[in-house]
Design an enzyme around this catalytic site. Structure first.
Site, PDB file in Angstrom:
ATOM      1  N   ILE A   1       0.861  -1.182   0.000  1.00  0.00           N
ATOM      2  CA  ILE A   1       0.000   0.000   0.000  1.00  0.00           C
ATOM      3  C   ILE A   1       0.901   1.237   0.000  1.00  0.00           C
ATOM      4  O   ILE A   1       1.767   1.377   0.861  1.00  0.00           O
ATOM      5  CB  ILE A   1      -0.916   0.028   1.241  1.00  0.00           C
ATOM      6  CG1 ILE A   1      -1.774  -1.237   1.301  1.00  0.00           C
ATOM      7  CG2 ILE A   1      -1.787   1.286   1.236  1.00  0.00           C
ATOM      8  CD1 ILE A   1      -2.753  -1.388   0.158  1.00  0.00           C
ATOM      9  N   GLU A   2       0.697   2.130  -0.967  1.00  0.00           N
ATOM     10  CA  GLU A   2       1.569   3.298  -1.118  1.00  0.00           C
ATOM     11  C   GLU A   2       0.752   4.572  -1.314  1.00  0.00           C
ATOM     12  O   GLU A   2      -0.443   4.532  -1.623  1.00  0.00           O
ATOM     13  CB  GLU A   2       2.508   3.097  -2.302  1.00  0.00           C
ATOM     14  CG  GLU A   2       3.365   1.837  -2.196  1.00  0.00           C
ATOM     15  CD  GLU A   2       4.221   1.642  -3.422  1.00  0.00           C
ATOM     16  OE1 GLU A   2       4.683   2.632  -4.016  1.00  0.00           O
ATOM     17  OE2 GLU A   2       4.432   0.473  -3.805  1.00  0.00           O
ATOM     18  N   ASN A   3       1.429   5.705  -1.122  1.00  0.00           N
ATOM     19  CA  ASN A   3       0.849   7.027  -1.355  1.00  0.00           C
ATOM     20  C   ASN A   3      -0.341   7.317  -0.438  1.00  0.00           C
ATOM     21  O   ASN A   3      -1.275   8.028  -0.802  1.00  0.00           O
ATOM     22  CB  ASN A   3       0.436   7.183  -2.832  1.00  0.00           C
ATOM     23  CG  ASN A   3       0.184   8.631  -3.200  1.00  0.00           C
ATOM     24  OD1 ASN A   3       0.786   9.550  -2.641  1.00  0.00           O
ATOM     25  ND2 ASN A   3      -0.728   8.844  -4.138  1.00  0.00           N
TER      26      ASN A   3
END
Length: 550
Positions: free
Chosen positions: A154-156
């Site tokens: 999971i990014e940003n």
């Protein structure tokens, strides 16, 4: 639209290989065509390092062949199977194929898909807010498809979700059996940032509830970056590692390396777009580009020009291109850091972007052995196995000298290591006059003599630097293995025209021959006085390994 080249940080961004070993000239091994020898470094080795890679680009029907290009190097493959619906629930990719999972398990590799929000902040927040239901869906999918765990990517998502994200990972760890992997792809944080999405990852807390953190030590330059620069300069990577090991145990840190580059077109708005290493090599060749190596960043830089005429038949527009990327030299410098900081191993983004020769050296370097002279050598697999077992070492940190003649001191030391002989040298008795206590092999030579495995060339001389001959090694190994010519499972010992029946080594050579460990030459000779190379010794140990571990 997913961008070619970028790693997990920018989503907009053993084994069956066939080969032939021919050592006819040496006469030690017969010509053999078979599956790669079972000399893969054991996972428990103190030297061997964990290696994983993401699967994202390419045809899912070809995933198995893509993995097979890496030979025995990869322990885990992480395909793009898990995504997130707009409501935060699990979405399974059409690329999920149970047949691929079966293929990987047959090869001894784990399949650990990664859950991606495709760098979409809203999707990431939805997933974390919906974490209890999503975790249950992930666990069910893993069990249904006989997968080996989950890699969270999971990014940003803003740092305000930091504790909730850690809680989500903990839920997964609690609900999955301990033998299944729970790992987390985390953004590199070389400056110790405490704000923005880079700070989403609580390294210390995440490491406590997962098997390892895959540090995405790349995308130092990024899509839209106006200034050309490295994808992963060595200072950037090392500072990222230093931050990671200050927060979490080194053996829970996996260093992520890129198999792609980023390009800038000075005549267009293509800033920091990704390009696979494979494709870049084609572009450099097609447009007669040049490459220089930037010493400060330890990164290669390519330049080439696509004319308007050539652009008409290319997927790339006309202009002057600058491309920062990775090659063998820069990747090896990064892989050295794995050993320097004693990290768990390496991860890569992503399979099918690397150049064809990548795995020629990656297997050696990722396993912690910097033997540059073993790359593409016929004995590479044997040497790696012997080194991982602690039986043979290099003559320097980056050299093994596989074609150098084995010395008597080296032979004694190897046999002592192989048999695990122990003892206090001072209590063993008189040494040889040419092997003083200051000699590097003093204790091993005394142990080998005390055990009755090797003798001197006279009562007080050992000749430690003299070469080990084929007949001497036959005598040494037959004693160590306690072989007889009748112990070969019914195989008859060969007769050699230059090994008289009454000679001192005849029995040992017969025992080695009947056990399938040595062979002669096409002319019927054994050449007992011929030297043995270090590479041949490693191969001989691999042949003898089943007997050595009985």
């Amino acid at each position: 639209m997913l961008e070619i080249g970028g790693g997990p940080m920018k989503k907009t961004k053993n084994r069956c290989r066939k080969f032939v070993i021919i050592i006819a000239a040496a006469g030690l091994l017969t010509i053999a065509t078979s599956s790669e020898p079972s000399v893969k470094a054991e996972a428990s080795s103190s030297q061997g390092k964990f290696t994983m890679s993401y699967l994202f680009f390419g045809n899912s029907n070809l995933y198995t062949s893509q993995v097979d290009k890496s030979g025995q190097t990869l322990d885990v493959v992480s395909p793009s199977y898990f995504h997130i619906h707009t409501d935060g629930s699990l979405q399974l990719s059409d690329s999920l194929q149970d047949s691929f999972i079966t293929d990987m398990h047959q090869r001894g590799k784990k399949v650990v898909p990664f859950l991606s929000n495709d760098f979409d902040r809203t999707l990431g927040e939805k997933a974390i807010d919906n974490r209890e239901a999503l975790v249950n869906q992930i666990v069910a999918a893993i069990k249904d498809h006989k997968l080996d765990g989950i890699n969270m990517d999971i990014e940003n998502v803003d740092a305000a979700y930091r504790d909730k994200y850690t809680d989500m990972v903990k839920m997964l760890r609690d609900k999955l059996p301990s033998g299944m992997e729970v790992s987390v792809a985390v953004a590199a944080n070389p400056t110790g940032a405490t704000r923005s999405w880079i700070a989403l990852y609580d390294y210390k807390a995440l490491a406590a509830v997962s098997d390892y953190l895959m540090v995405m030590a790349y995308d130092e330059s990024y899509p839209g970056d106006p200034t050309p620069g490295p994808v992963a300069s060595l200072p950037f990577v090392e500072k990222s590692i230093q931050y990671a090991v200050a927060q979490a145990p080194a053996d829970k840190i996996v260093l992520g390396v890129p198999f792609y580059g980023r390009y800038w077109n000075q005549n267009a708005a293509a800033n920091g777009s990704g390009v696979s290493a494979q494709k870049l090599m084609q572009l450099i060749d097609t447009y007669k580009g040049s490459v220089r190596y930037d010493a400060a960043s330890q990164s290669p830089v390519a330049t080439f020009t696509i004319s308007p005429t050539n652009a008409a038949s290319s997927e790339y527009s006309a202009g002057d291109y600058t491309v920062w990327f990775e090659n063998e030299q820069s990747l090896k410098e990064k892989l050295k850091l794995v050993g320097k900081y004693n990290l768990k191993g390496t991860g890569s983004w992503s399979l099918n972007q690397e150049t064809a020769n990548t795995w020629d050296y990656y297997s050696l370097w990722s396993d912690g052995f910097y033997f540059a002279d073993m790359q593409k050598h016929w004995a590479q697999a044997y040497v790696l196995a012997a080194a991982n077992r602690g039986w043979m070492l290099g003559i320097a940190s980056d050299r093994f000298a596989p074609d150098a003649a084995l010395t008597r001191a080296e032979a004694a030391t190897i046999i002592v290591r192989v048999l695990g002989l122990k003892g206090e040298a001072a209590a063993i008795g008189a040494s040889f006059s040419d092997v003083p206590a200051t000699h590097w092999a003093w204790q091993d030579i005394r142990l080998a003599k005390q055990s009755g495995l090797i003798q001197g060339i006279s009562s007080d001389h050992f000749a430690p630097d003299q070469i080990m001959t084929r007949e001497q090694m036959s005598v040494l190994l037959s004693r160590a293995l306690q072989l007889t010519s009748q112990a070969g499972g019914g195989a008859a010992a060969k007769s050699f025209t230059d090994v008289p029946a009454g000679s001192l080594s005849a029995g040992a050579i017969a025992a080695m021959s009947s056990n399938g460990l040595v062979d002669g030459f096409a002319d019927g000779t054994f050449r007992p006085s011929a030297s043995l190379t270090r590479g041949e010794m490693a191969a001989l140990l691999s042949r003898a390994q089943p007997l050595l571990t009985k």
